[in-house]
Design an enzyme around this catalytic site. Sequence first.
Site, PDB file in Angstrom:
ATOM      1  N   ASP A 114       9.008 -64.057 -21.574  1.00 45.60           N
ATOM      2  CA  ASP A 114       8.441 -65.395 -21.412  1.00 45.60           C
ATOM      3  C   ASP A 114       9.399 -66.332 -20.675  1.00 45.60           C
ATOM      4  O   ASP A 114       9.262 -67.553 -20.760  1.00 45.60           O
ATOM      5  CB  ASP A 114       8.110 -66.002 -22.786  1.00 45.60           C
TER       6      ASP A 114
ATOM      7  N   ASP B 193       5.647 -64.743 -38.340  1.00 47.24           N
ATOM      8  CA  ASP B 193       5.967 -63.549 -39.117  1.00 47.24           C
ATOM      9  C   ASP B 193       5.550 -63.710 -40.574  1.00 47.24           C
ATOM     10  O   ASP B 193       4.974 -62.799 -41.172  1.00 47.24           O
ATOM     11  CB  ASP B 193       7.468 -63.242 -39.018  1.00 47.24           C
TER      12      ASP B 193
END
Length: 697
Positions: free
Chosen positions: A277, A430
């Site tokens: 990214d 997460d």
Amino acid sequence: MAPSFDLWAKGSHKGTPVVVKMENPNWSMFELEGPSEDDFLIGNTPTGSREKARGKNAKQLTWVLLLKAHRAAGCLTSLGSAFVSLGSAVRRRVASGRTDADSTSSNENKTVKTRFYNCIKVFLWLSLLLLGFEIAAYFKGWHFDAPKLQLQYVFTSPYGVRDVFDWVYTRWVLIRVEYLAPPLQFLSNFCIVLFLIQSLDRLILCLGCFWIRLKKIKPIPKQDAVADLESGENGFFPMVLVQIPMCNEKEVYQQSIGAVCNLDWPKSKILIQILDDSDDPTTQLLIKEEVHKWQQEGVNIVYRHRIIRDGYKAGNLKSAMGCSYVKDCEFVAIFDADFQPTPDFLKRTVPHFKDNEDVGLVQARWSFVNKDENLLTRLQNINLAFHFEVEQQVNGIFLNFFGFNGTAGVWRIKALEESGGWLERTTVEDMDIAVRAHLKGWKFVFLNDVECQCEVPESYEAYRKQQHRWHSGPMQLFRLCLPDIIRAKISVWKKFNLIFLFFLLRKLILPFYSFTLFCIILPMTMFVPEAELPAWVVCYIPATMSFLNILPAPKSFPFIVPYLLFENTMSVTKFNAMISGLFQLGSAYEWVVTKKSGRSSEGDLVSLVEKKPKHHRVGSEPNLEEMKADLQQEQEQKARKKKHNRIYTKELSLAFLLLTASARSLLSAQGIHFYFLLFQGISFLLVGLDLIGEQVL
């Protein structure tokens, strides 16, 4: 050679001869021989000799005392010089510093940020005013005996007070007793109860860890799965997708890509995705070239770059899972850009899935290549060692549930899909996927004996931003997941564990009482002594909890006191982050990539050198060598740049607040409270001046 001076006659040397050694800037003294036996036989000597001996002994004693006094003065001078040098170094570092307001992210609401700081400033100025008032009262004859006041000096005139000051102070005491002390005592007792509950939870976790060690309990894969691995290519080798999300991390991309490409797994059964990214064109080309090198070596590795970079890490992973070839994979292993898995990582984790269809995640623990770099990294190692050794392991063994750490874990892709996949709604994607998978009935396995090396932040600036994200995200998630948890078809015990233990106690109550009890209530009780805070709350229980926290990292035991003080200091950042996440304030959605230094362990370096791929230049990017040279020149220029400090205004304000309260505690002779406030104030001062950890370029 140092000159010596004979201070006595040239006859027989009685007493203690002294050699004076001249040094620059000080001088020292050495005794050459002790007194002879004749010096003790004064009764057998003539009177004249006895008087002469007494004169010599007096002269010797005078010289010895003078020399010792001068030596002590020299030591004090050296100590003073050291403090002056330290002060000069601090002044230089502070002079080159920048306030934390200078680094405010564009995503953060400055009004929200300054509101918390203004509240702390109000407490600080109020405490300074009250300290001056209390000192004046002390010298007017008001004697304090903590926590009671001796009022024998109050009513000494027919009108009840001696003068105007005594009248004002008497009214202040009555206001404290009637209006301030009761609510402050109630809040203090409330925080103490929360403190005891959290301490009990931590004690139970430690007992669970002790039981696991005593009974040698650990997850063991099925024997046939291990045998299949040893049988070669025809064994249990499911298709594994390996993902490395990264963003502008040119310091670590080579070692992480090299580590996953050296994983001991059949090449036809592994696919590696580099999810870049980065918005820096140079970094993109460097990563592309690294991927191309490993492709030439026959590694099944692909490079992906998003044009629209929405959703941070969660958006990156979600985009990668949408590729058509992912449907051929059964498991996905995820590693952050600074993680370096050992070659046998997959062989030690994937077998736990065989014949355990309800296992959705296998998580390995972290180890740190730079844990001994400075005091900040050592203190982080204590925290994270307790997190993995105690929290994750105990919850994994007894509950089959824990928060996914975001990296160094292997997911069953079916579990990800059934749980809704990656969502960009919080900064803790997460933990989000772990909670949703748990509500769907999936079980988790934690392997404490499988380690994956990585880095911890070396500067306080990076660590502070990381902790802000780690403590604001869970509160965002709690608001979003609470209705789903209540409606979920799981047992009442699992709901209680998720709501009260996992979210409220460990993510909300811990930063709340740490900041409120030790940074606000404790200083206030110094100025409102009618509200008591027992010594065992201030000293004994925190010391015991710190001792339990440090047990998983026994080599860090010498740092137990700095650890206790630093954890209370970090409560400011954690409390601010918790409030931001709970009430959806501006900084709750801030995501800053943690700065990496690119350190590798010696073992990893040797491994990468031995397995270094051949460099094929066919099809390489044009002008890449020139860009590498420019990058190296840029790094050299950065190395020559002057480092600077951040000046953290909230921490500095709290430092002066605590030091002011410690001065007030001296008036009432509260020993334990004084020392705690003094050292905690110094800890806040050091952190506020950014004197812990590495400086920032």
